[in-house]
Motif scaffolding. Structure first.
Motif, PDB file in Angstrom:
ATOM      1  N   GLY A 298       5.864  -4.630  -2.101  1.00  0.00           N
ATOM      2  CA  GLY A 298       6.735  -3.474  -0.671  1.00  0.00           C
ATOM      3  C   GLY A 298       6.957  -4.016   0.660  1.00  0.00           C
ATOM      4  O   GLY A 298       8.252  -3.730   1.511  1.00  0.00           O
ATOM      5  N   SER A 299       5.635  -4.302   0.561  1.00  0.00           N
ATOM      6  CA  SER A 299       5.767  -5.052   2.510  1.00  0.00           C
ATOM      7  C   SER A 299       7.467  -5.759   2.458  1.00  0.00           C
ATOM      8  O   SER A 299       7.899  -5.782   3.451  1.00  0.00           O
ATOM      9  CB  SER A 299       4.534  -5.214   2.308  1.00  0.00           C
ATOM     10  OG  SER A 299       3.905  -4.669   2.902  1.00  0.00           O
ATOM     11  N   GLY A 300       7.357  -6.991   1.415  1.00  0.00           N
ATOM     12  CA  GLY A 300       8.261  -7.588   1.349  1.00  0.00           C
ATOM     13  C   GLY A 300       9.878  -6.547   1.343  1.00  0.00           C
ATOM     14  O   GLY A 300      10.376  -6.860   2.605  1.00  0.00           O
ATOM     15  N   LEU A 301       9.783  -5.933   0.350  1.00  0.00           N
ATOM     16  CA  LEU A 301      10.822  -5.188   0.925  1.00  0.00           C
ATOM     17  C   LEU A 301      11.308  -4.609   2.496  1.00  0.00           C
ATOM     18  O   LEU A 301      12.713  -4.394   2.472  1.00  0.00           O
ATOM     19  CB  LEU A 301      10.900  -3.726  -0.283  1.00  0.00           C
ATOM     20  CG  LEU A 301      11.716  -3.088  -0.131  1.00  0.00           C
ATOM     21  CD1 LEU A 301      13.290  -3.462  -0.722  1.00  0.00           C
ATOM     22  CD2 LEU A 301      11.686  -1.689  -1.664  1.00  0.00           C
ATOM     23  N   GLY A 302       9.940  -4.006   2.824  1.00  0.00           N
ATOM     24  CA  GLY A 302      10.765  -3.385   4.273  1.00  0.00           C
ATOM     25  C   GLY A 302      10.724  -4.981   5.264  1.00  0.00           C
ATOM     26  O   GLY A 302      11.630  -4.442   6.025  1.00  0.00           O
ATOM     27  N   PHE A 303      10.781  -5.256   4.995  1.00  0.00           N
ATOM     28  CA  PHE A 303      10.758  -6.989   6.418  1.00  0.00           C
ATOM     29  C   PHE A 303      12.034  -7.273   5.835  1.00  0.00           C
ATOM     30  O   PHE A 303      13.130  -7.261   6.518  1.00  0.00           O
ATOM     31  CB  PHE A 303       9.883  -7.672   6.238  1.00  0.00           C
ATOM     32  CG  PHE A 303       8.931  -7.456   6.693  1.00  0.00           C
ATOM     33  CD1 PHE A 303       8.625  -7.336   8.521  1.00  0.00           C
ATOM     34  CD2 PHE A 303       7.302  -6.731   6.138  1.00  0.00           C
ATOM     35  CE1 PHE A 303       7.469  -7.055   9.151  1.00  0.00           C
ATOM     36  CE2 PHE A 303       6.251  -6.362   6.868  1.00  0.00           C
ATOM     37  CZ  PHE A 303       6.040  -6.877   8.342  1.00  0.00           C
ATOM     38  N   GLY A 304      12.493  -7.218   4.128  1.00  0.00           N
ATOM     39  CA  GLY A 304      14.085  -7.335   3.984  1.00  0.00           C
ATOM     40  C   GLY A 304      14.934  -6.976   4.588  1.00  0.00           C
ATOM     41  O   GLY A 304      15.643  -7.423   4.384  1.00  0.00           O
TER      42      GLY A 304
ATOM     43  N   TRP B 130       7.687  -0.100   4.792  1.00  0.00           N
ATOM     44  CA  TRP B 130       6.058  -1.646   5.423  1.00  0.00           C
ATOM     45  C   TRP B 130       4.967  -1.322   5.221  1.00  0.00           C
ATOM     46  O   TRP B 130       4.172  -1.240   5.043  1.00  0.00           O
ATOM     47  CB  TRP B 130       6.427  -2.740   5.745  1.00  0.00           C
ATOM     48  CG  TRP B 130       6.716  -2.611   7.088  1.00  0.00           C
ATOM     49  CD1 TRP B 130       5.401  -2.889   8.147  1.00  0.00           C
ATOM     50  CD2 TRP B 130       7.517  -3.013   8.303  1.00  0.00           C
ATOM     51  NE1 TRP B 130       5.428  -2.641   9.109  1.00  0.00           N
ATOM     52  CE2 TRP B 130       6.940  -3.027   9.903  1.00  0.00           C
ATOM     53  CE3 TRP B 130       8.648  -3.726   8.371  1.00  0.00           C
ATOM     54  CZ2 TRP B 130       7.756  -3.303  10.626  1.00  0.00           C
ATOM     55  CZ3 TRP B 130       9.055  -4.085   9.354  1.00  0.00           C
ATOM     56  CH2 TRP B 130       9.357  -3.678  10.640  1.00  0.00           C
ATOM     57  N   THR B 131       4.852  -0.008   6.328  1.00  0.00           N
ATOM     58  CA  THR B 131       3.558   0.408   6.261  1.00  0.00           C
ATOM     59  C   THR B 131       2.930   1.585   5.159  1.00  0.00           C
ATOM     60  O   THR B 131       2.325   0.826   5.003  1.00  0.00           O
ATOM     61  CB  THR B 131       3.799   1.963   7.960  1.00  0.00           C
ATOM     62  OG1 THR B 131       4.044   1.250   8.915  1.00  0.00           O
ATOM     63  CG2 THR B 131       2.277   2.234   8.250  1.00  0.00           C
ATOM     64  N   VAL B 132       3.735   2.027   4.334  1.00  0.00           N
ATOM     65  CA  VAL B 132       3.576   3.005   3.751  1.00  0.00           C
ATOM     66  C   VAL B 132       3.126   1.230   2.399  1.00  0.00           C
ATOM     67  O   VAL B 132       1.486   2.363   1.958  1.00  0.00           O
ATOM     68  CB  VAL B 132       4.660   3.588   2.623  1.00  0.00           C
ATOM     69  CG1 VAL B 132       3.891   3.855   1.387  1.00  0.00           C
ATOM     70  CG2 VAL B 132       5.057   4.738   3.116  1.00  0.00           C
TER      71      VAL B 132
END
Length: 416
Positions: free
Chosen positions: A294-300, A318-320
């Protein structure tokens, strides 16, 4: 994620007084950590450095922190948790006072390296002290509250740092120094030493060797975990290195950068304390996999961001995801590390973030400059790869933790 069998949750025990003193010191120190949050902007605006050169100087902080984490871990097990924290905070105060008056780029880089070394020495000691004073069944909750305080502090530093940078960079440095001094004094007068001399509870040997790192580095399950954590740290180092550069390139201000990160902090403050109740039903490896993917998705998604609202949306994603990672990470360290070696184990773990703080800005300044938004696709792939790694290595890590817990219990009974 496969669920573990649910059991009735007992009423949480009261956490000890020493924990709350350490918690308060972490909150104060993080809330006053303005300098490194705004360092990239300070170097480019106040010292007229290029993006790539500013990245190298900020990366020097991570290079110094690598040595600081390892040294802090060894000192934590040798001279004690309290002395290491106090030494770190007082030294940080002195370096910040010198750094603000220096203008030569080479001296700045040298002092930033020293700042990275001394400021992070308190990290392994703080975590080891918490593991010492908190009962094993309460550690997940304690570490979750600790992460909540750190995130609240860093969010406050991002928001206030952006505002202070618009008026006075010297004031920014001065308040950072005051916060470090205050945190050190709080531990000096409010916490007793928690390092216990005596037999190693794992090997049963008297006065275990506390000075070498070889035993940690030969711990295969732990070092695989450390490697995956390095990939996690690479992602989150973007928030203090390439993210402010990307937002500035899109015409956004320092205040908007600080506000975007503060939005993530608000989310953590509102929801982090409920995380243990949510994730305790699942295995730690599965929770970490979901968190990192999920964090990778947020940064992507930052590759598609160009407005303030879009950047805030990415921060929230990415915080969630990141909220899920802190409790299992800290619990895994406590499960795999014997008491007399907690400083060294935590030091090796913390090196991943220091190394990432060096690699991320050093490489990120170039990739953002020459690859543009494709930089964020690379960051996304790092997160997905780390998630897969946790799923593959998690079962062996859980077996190792159970075996060490059983051995520790058996040796404790034998010693009694």
């Amino acid at each position: 994620m496969p669920r573990r069998a649910s059991t009735p949750r007992p009423k949480p025990a009261r956490l000890p007084y020493a924990f709350w003193i350490i918690w308060a010191s972490l909150l104060i120190n993080k809330a006053g950590g303005f300098v490194m949050v705004m360092m990239t902007i300070y170097l480019t605006v106040q010292r007229d450095l290029s993006l790539s050169m500013a990245g190298i100087v900020v990366g020097a902080h991570g290079a110094g922190a690598i040595g600081g984490m390892l040294t802090g871990g060894v000192l934590t097990d040798r001279i004690g948790r309290k002395k290491t924290i106090v030494t770190s905070m007082f030294a940080t105060t002195i370096v910040l006072g010198v750094l603000v008056v220096v203008s030569n780029v080479f001296l700045i880089a040298a002092l930033v390296t020293v700042l990275g070394f001394v400021s992070v020495m308190a990290g392994p000691a703080s975590v080891a002290a918490i593991a010492d004073v908190v009962e094993p069944e309460e550690r997940s909750r304690a570490f979750n509250i600790m992460y909540w305080a750190q995130t609240l502090g860093m969010g406050a530093a991002s928001l206030l740092g952006g505002l202070l940078a618009m008026f006075s960079f010297p004031l920014l440095f001065a308040l950072d120094a005051v916060s470090a001094l205050t945190a050190g004094l709080l531990v000096l007068f409010g916490v007793r030493e928690s390092l216990k001399k005596g037999d190693d509870p794992v090997t049963g040997e008297p006065e275990p060797d506390r000075g070498t790192l070889g035993r940690v580095l030969r711990d295969r399950p732990y070092m695989l975990f450390v490697g995956l954590t390095f990939m996690q740290a690479l992602m989150f180092s973007q928030t203090s290195s390439t993210l402010p550069l990307a937002m500035k390139r899109d015409g956004l201000s320092e205040t908007q950068f600080g506000t975007a990160l503060a939005c993530g902090t608000v989310l953590v403050v509102l929801g982090q304390l409920a995380v243990p109740r949510l994730i305790d039903r699942f295995g730690k490896a599965q929770v970490l996999a979901v968190s990192l993917a999920g964090s990778g998705l947020g940064f992507g998604l930052l590759g598609f961001a160009s407005t303030f609202a879009m950047y805030v949306s990415c921060v929230l994603v990415w915080t969630v995801a990141s909220m899920l990672a802190a409790p299992p990470n800290a619990t895994i360290i406590a499960e795999l590390s014997p008491g007399p070696m907690r400083g060294r184990y935590q030091g090796v773990f913390s090196v991943t973030f220091a190394a990432a703080a060096f690699v991320a800005p050093t490489a990120g300044g170039f990739t953002l400059q020459y690859l543009g938004d494709w930089h964020w696709a690379i960051v996304c792939l790092v997160g997905v790869a780390a998630a897969a790694g946790h799923l593959l290595t998690g079962p062996a890590r859980e077996r190792a933790a159970k075996e060490r817990a059983a051995l520790t219990a058996a040796n404790a009974v034998k010693a009694a």
